[in-house]
Every structure is written in structure tokens, then in C-alpha cells.
Design a protein around this motif. Structure first.
Motif, short mmCIF file in Angstrom:
data_model
loop_
_atom_site.label_atom_id
_atom_site.label_comp_id
_atom_site.label_asym_id
_atom_site.label_seq_id
_atom_site.Cartn_x
_atom_site.Cartn_y
_atom_site.Cartn_z
N ASN A 1 0.75 -1.37 -0.07
CA ASN A 1 0.09 0.01 -0.22
C ASN A 1 0.84 1.10 0.01
N PRO A 2 1.02 1.81 -1.17
CA PRO A 2 2.11 3.15 -1.15
C PRO A 2 1.34 4.37 -0.27
N LEU A 3 0.03 4.13 -0.27
CA LEU A 3 -0.63 5.33 0.18
C LEU A 3 -0.24 5.58 1.94
N LYS A 4 0.30 4.42 2.67
CA LYS A 4 0.74 4.51 3.92
C LYS A 4 2.07 5.22 4.12
N TYR A 5 2.81 5.46 2.97
CA TYR A 5 4.08 6.18 3.17
C TYR A 5 3.80 7.56 2.80
N ASN A 6 4.68 8.48 3.41
CA ASN A 6 4.51 9.98 3.13
C ASN A 6 5.36 10.18 1.83
N LEU A 7 4.98 9.65 0.75
CA LEU A 7 5.55 9.99 -0.39
C LEU A 7 5.29 11.23 -1.09
N GLU A 8 6.17 11.72 -2.00
CA GLU A 8 5.72 13.14 -2.60
C GLU A 8 5.16 13.08 -3.83
N PHE A 9 3.75 12.67 -3.31
CA PHE A 9 2.71 12.42 -4.49
C PHE A 9 2.58 13.70 -5.43
N TYR A 10 2.74 14.81 -4.69
CA TYR A 10 2.27 16.07 -5.49
C TYR A 10 3.30 17.12 -5.74
N ARG A 11 4.48 16.59 -6.10
CA ARG A 11 5.70 17.65 -6.49
C ARG A 11 5.69 17.53 -7.95
N MET A 12 6.40 18.71 -8.45
CA MET A 12 6.57 18.78 -9.86
C MET A 12 7.56 17.81 -10.42
N GLY A 13 7.14 17.06 -11.58
CA GLY A 13 8.10 16.12 -12.02
C GLY A 13 8.00 14.68 -11.32
N SER A 14 8.47 13.78 -11.74
CA SER A 14 8.77 12.31 -11.34
C SER A 14 9.78 12.32 -10.04
N ILE A 15 9.41 11.26 -9.43
CA ILE A 15 10.26 10.75 -8.19
C ILE A 15 10.36 9.49 -8.44
N ILE A 16 11.45 8.68 -7.85
CA ILE A 16 11.74 7.34 -7.78
C ILE A 16 12.14 7.18 -6.46
N TYR A 17 11.52 6.00 -5.71
CA TYR A 17 11.99 5.49 -4.46
C TYR A 17 12.29 3.94 -4.56
N LYS A 18 13.20 3.54 -4.04
CA LYS A 18 13.92 1.93 -3.90
C LYS A 18 13.21 1.23 -2.78
#
Length: 157
Positions: free
Chosen positions: A123-140
């Protein structure tokens, strides 16, 4: 009497300069998000399970009762989050590890990190990922060759 006039003039001057500054601040470019047709379909059972895990008893009030929030989350889950295995990446240590990201536990203090990656239950929603930044982002995802790719929102041209 002159003290009152002086204070009134001083107050007026301060208010005028503050208003002038606020009016000249640079505006950010805002554009409308172009949603795909797939956001019109209801949440799947898996998507509702993810949302329930994160929002708990606040799901109805903070998500389901807000049509734009529903649309944004469907767009995020269906079009913007991609989990991909990349085996031939040479410099994978430059990506932020999922273990370095805080849990998004504002609504559910009992959220736990996944001990290992399981595609069916992740469930990616349970992590405080940068969903709404400008551009793409990648996490490992730690200990795997899997990466979470968050695509930018698609804008109308």
C-alpha cells in the motif's frame, strides 16, 4: 489628539505597505489536471482496502464525501504510481529508500511498515511519499530490485 492621528497614520502606512507587497508576489503557474476515463469507475475493493488502512474511521469524512479528493486518489493509484522491477541498474544507491520515508499515520497510529515487499498487499498510500511535487520521483524498495515511480500529474495543454 496628535498621538492618535500619528498612530492612525502609522497603522495605515503599515497596512498599505503589507497589502502592496502581497499584491506583487509572483504567482505560481496553475494548470488543470487532465484525468483519464478510468477515474470515473468506482474504487476497486483493493483500492478501498488501501484507503481504509490509511484513513480508518475518517475515510468517509475526508475522502469519500469529497468528489475531487476521490478523483485525485483514483488518478494517483491508477495512473501515476508505478512499481517496477529494474534489475540492470548500476547506480541504484542514489535513490531514496522506502525505509527512509515516514509513515503517513495521521489517521491511523497503528500503521506498520511492510517487513518485505509483496505486490498483492503493498500500500503506497501509507508512506508519506511526494505524490504532488513537480516532475517524477523514484523510491527504491529496500532489499529488492523494485522501485516506486511516481509520475507527475498530466496537464491539459
Amino acid at each position: 489628539m496628535t498621538l492618535r492621528i500619528f498612530l492612525a497614520l502609522l497603522f495605515g502606512f503599515v497596512m498599505f505597505t503589507q497589502n502592496g507587497t502581497a499584491q506583487t508576489q509572483k504567482k505560481q503557474n496553475t494548470q488543470l489536471v487532465k484525468f483519464g476515463k478510468n477515474v470515473d469507475a468506482p474504487f476497486t475493493a483493493q483500492e478501498l482496502s488501501m484507503l481504509t488502512e490509511v484513513y480508518q474511521d475518517k475515510l468517509e469524512a475526508y475522502v469519500l464525501s469529497k468528489p475531487q479528493k476521490v478523483k485525485n486518489l483514483k488518478h494517483l493509484l491508477r495512473n501515476r504510481i508505478v512499481i517496477k522491477e529494474i534489475t540492470n541498474l548500476m547506480d541504484d544507491d542514489k535513490y531514496t529508500l522506502l525505509s527512509e520515508i515516514e509513515l503517513f499515520d495521521i489517521y491511523n497510529k497503528n500503521l506498520k511498515r511492510d517487513a518485505s515487499y509483496n505486490k498483492a498487499t503493498f500500500n503506497p498510500l501509507k508512506y508519506n511519499l511526494e505524490f504532488y511535487r513537480m516532475g517524477s520521483i523514484i523510491y527504491k524498495i529496500d532489499g529488492t530490485n523494485y522501485f516506486i515511480i511516481i509520475k507527475p500529474q498530466t496537464f491539459k495543454k
